[in-house]
Design a protein around this motif. Structure first.
Motif, mmCIF file in Angstrom:
data_model
loop_
_atom_site.group_PDB
_atom_site.id
_atom_site.type_symbol
_atom_site.label_atom_id
_atom_site.label_comp_id
_atom_site.label_asym_id
_atom_site.label_seq_id
_atom_site.Cartn_x
_atom_site.Cartn_y
_atom_site.Cartn_z
ATOM 1 N N ILE A 1 46.343 47.327 53.813
ATOM 2 C CA ILE A 1 45.949 46.800 52.510
ATOM 3 C C ILE A 1 44.436 46.841 52.453
ATOM 4 C CG2 ILE A 1 45.889 44.786 50.989
ATOM 5 C CD1 ILE A 1 48.560 43.937 52.241
ATOM 6 N N LYS A 2 43.926 47.546 51.452
ATOM 7 C CA LYS A 2 42.477 47.661 51.314
ATOM 8 C C LYS A 2 41.958 46.665 50.280
ATOM 9 C CE LYS A 2 42.594 51.197 47.734
ATOM 10 N NZ LYS A 2 42.112 52.486 47.283
ATOM 11 N N ARG A 3 40.714 46.308 50.434
ATOM 12 C CA ARG A 3 40.039 45.458 49.457
ATOM 13 C C ARG A 3 39.764 46.325 48.220
ATOM 14 N NH1 ARG A 3 36.270 43.857 52.374
ATOM 15 N NH2 ARG A 3 37.110 41.773 52.741
ATOM 16 N N VAL A 4 40.309 45.926 47.102
ATOM 17 C CA VAL A 4 40.083 46.632 45.842
ATOM 18 C C VAL A 4 39.146 45.762 45.017
ATOM 19 C CG1 VAL A 4 41.151 47.555 43.755
ATOM 20 C CG2 VAL A 4 42.374 47.671 45.937
ATOM 21 N N GLU A 5 37.967 46.276 44.711
ATOM 22 C CA GLU A 5 36.974 45.498 43.976
ATOM 23 C C GLU A 5 36.967 45.792 42.484
ATOM 24 O OE1 GLU A 5 33.299 46.076 46.082
ATOM 25 O OE2 GLU A 5 33.991 44.900 47.799
ATOM 26 N N ASP A 6 37.464 46.960 42.091
ATOM 27 C CA ASP A 6 37.487 47.333 40.680
ATOM 28 C C ASP A 6 38.772 46.823 40.037
ATOM 29 O OD1 ASP A 6 37.499 48.508 38.177
ATOM 30 O OD2 ASP A 6 37.260 50.568 38.904
ATOM 31 N N PRO A 7 38.682 45.841 39.144
ATOM 32 C CA PRO A 7 39.880 45.284 38.514
ATOM 33 C C PRO A 7 40.690 46.306 37.716
ATOM 34 C CG PRO A 7 37.950 43.950 37.999
ATOM 35 C CD PRO A 7 37.469 45.177 38.697
ATOM 36 N N ASN A 8 40.078 47.424 37.335
ATOM 37 C CA ASN A 8 40.795 48.447 36.588
ATOM 38 C C ASN A 8 41.837 49.163 37.453
ATOM 39 O OD1 ASN A 8 39.531 48.349 33.920
ATOM 40 N ND2 ASN A 8 37.697 48.795 35.104
ATOM 41 N N CYS B 1 39.520 46.902 55.147
ATOM 42 C CA CYS B 1 40.868 46.529 55.580
ATOM 43 C C CYS B 1 41.073 45.019 55.493
ATOM 44 C CB CYS B 1 41.103 47.007 57.009
ATOM 45 S SG CYS B 1 42.741 46.618 57.651
ATOM 46 N N LEU B 2 42.049 44.610 54.682
ATOM 47 C CA LEU B 2 42.414 43.198 54.591
ATOM 48 C C LEU B 2 43.583 42.863 55.508
ATOM 49 C CD1 LEU B 2 42.217 42.661 50.720
ATOM 50 C CD2 LEU B 2 40.550 41.958 52.455
ATOM 51 N N ARG C 1 40.868 36.804 45.167
ATOM 52 C CA ARG C 1 41.347 38.190 44.999
ATOM 53 C C ARG C 1 41.849 38.732 46.328
ATOM 54 N NH1 ARG C 1 36.520 41.724 44.722
ATOM 55 N NH2 ARG C 1 36.671 41.255 46.930
ATOM 56 N N ASP C 2 41.048 38.583 47.385
ATOM 57 C CA ASP C 2 41.432 39.117 48.688
ATOM 58 C C ASP C 2 42.682 38.434 49.236
ATOM 59 O OD1 ASP C 2 39.260 40.787 48.456
ATOM 60 O OD2 ASP C 2 38.071 39.820 50.030
ATOM 61 N N ALA C 3 42.816 37.140 49.009
ATOM 62 C CA ALA C 3 44.011 36.414 49.477
ATOM 63 C C ALA C 3 45.265 36.919 48.770
ATOM 64 C CB ALA C 3 43.834 34.915 49.262
ATOM 65 N N VAL C 4 45.178 37.158 47.464
ATOM 66 C CA VAL C 4 46.334 37.667 46.717
ATOM 67 C C VAL C 4 46.676 39.085 47.183
ATOM 68 C CG1 VAL C 4 47.182 38.363 44.430
ATOM 69 C CG2 VAL C 4 45.973 36.194 44.710
ATOM 70 N N LEU C 5 45.669 39.929 47.365
ATOM 71 C CA LEU C 5 45.936 41.294 47.821
ATOM 72 C C LEU C 5 46.532 41.293 49.230
ATOM 73 C CD1 LEU C 5 42.777 43.183 46.523
ATOM 74 C CD2 LEU C 5 45.097 43.273 45.592
ATOM 75 N N VAL D 1 49.376 41.986 38.935
ATOM 76 C CA VAL D 1 48.426 41.575 39.968
ATOM 77 C C VAL D 1 47.254 40.851 39.319
ATOM 78 C CG1 VAL D 1 46.881 42.359 41.803
ATOM 79 C CG2 VAL D 1 49.108 43.443 41.517
ATOM 80 N N ILE D 2 46.830 41.326 38.174
ATOM 81 C CA ILE D 2 45.742 40.675 37.427
ATOM 82 C C ILE D 2 46.125 39.232 37.106
ATOM 83 C CG2 ILE D 2 44.561 40.639 35.182
ATOM 84 C CD1 ILE D 2 44.615 43.753 35.343
ATOM 85 N N HIS D 3 47.334 39.046 36.614
ATOM 86 C CA HIS D 3 47.779 37.685 36.283
ATOM 87 C C HIS D 3 47.956 36.830 37.535
ATOM 88 C CE1 HIS D 3 48.132 37.809 31.960
ATOM 89 N NE2 HIS D 3 48.454 39.078 32.105
ATOM 90 N N ALA D 4 48.435 37.439 38.619
ATOM 91 C CA ALA D 4 48.586 36.687 39.869
ATOM 92 C C ALA D 4 47.224 36.205 40.369
ATOM 93 C CB ALA D 4 49.272 37.548 40.926
ATOM 94 N N ILE D 5 46.217 37.061 40.302
ATOM 95 C CA ILE D 5 44.873 36.656 40.733
ATOM 96 C C ILE D 5 44.339 35.564 39.813
ATOM 97 C CG2 ILE D 5 42.468 37.394 41.037
ATOM 98 C CD1 ILE D 5 43.627 40.192 41.822
ATOM 99 N N GLY D 6 44.520 35.720 38.495
ATOM 100 C CA GLY D 6 44.054 34.709 37.542
ATOM 101 C C GLY D 6 44.698 33.354 37.772
#
Length: 186
Positions: free
Chosen positions: A112-119, A80-81, A41-45, A125-130
């Motif tokens: 770019i911040k770490r977003v932990e809530d998938p909502n 911060c990512l 997740r963090d790498a994609v973000l 972005v959801i598909h990219a992470i998947g």
């Protein structure tokens, strides 16, 4: 509502594997997803300034000062990512070990911040992470290295689509100002 498990299941189904119901399921699929989800997740973000993960803030000045080269040191936010921009972009600055060093007396950043809530994620972005997760676990889960390459191709395709859609929401913010050098060339 999107969940971490749903994102993991996007990856698993793209590998032709069975879904999981929890990251704590007693099987290799769940263990691999649990092991690799957060770093993926963090790498994609971090890879692109997704609108759902961009934040702006004023930094707190550190009580420490750099040993040499700069006058001030500012602590980066814990989420911060990647630093995208410093408000006074023409001021020389460096990102070093969780800090920004600069000669500016104040520091505001866009990052770019770490977003932990998938909502909070965009659907692409959801598909990219998947798909990135599928790429990361493909060989370990299936024993088929060629499947990793297939997932990489799918990931790159969805990433391109997501970047295109995301960038269209940014508007026209890239204004180019002529500097002395450009003016002299006229």
């Amino acid at each position: 509502m999107t969940s971490v498990v749903e994102i993991c299941n996007i990856g698993l189904t793209n590998l032709g594997d069975q879904k999981i119901s929890s990251l704590t399921d007693n099987n290799e699929r769940a263990r691999l997803c649990n092991l690799r989800y957060e770093d993926t997740r963090d790498a994609v973000l971090r890879s692109y300034p997704w609108t759902c993960a961009v934040a702006r803030t004023k930094l707190a000045q550190s009580t420490d000062t750099p040993s040499w080269g700069f006058s001030y040191k500012y602590a980066l936010p814990s989420d911060c990512l990647r630093v995208l921009d410093l408000y006074d972009w023409d001021d020389e600055h460096y990102v070093e070990n969780g800090f920004i060093v600069t000669d500016s007396e104040q520091a505001w950043i866009k990052y770019i911040k770490r977003v932990e809530d998938p909502n909070e994620f965009d659907a692409l972005v959801i598909h990219a992470i998947g798909l990135r997760l599928a790429m990361e676990i493909a060989e370990a889960l299936t024993g088929r290295p060629e499947l990793r390459n297939n997932m990489l191709a799918k990931y790159n395709a969805i990433l391109s689509e997501a970047r295109s859609a995301d960038s269209s929401e940014r508007g026209n913010v890239n204004i180019i100002y002529a500097d002395v050098f450009l003016e002299a060339r006229r």
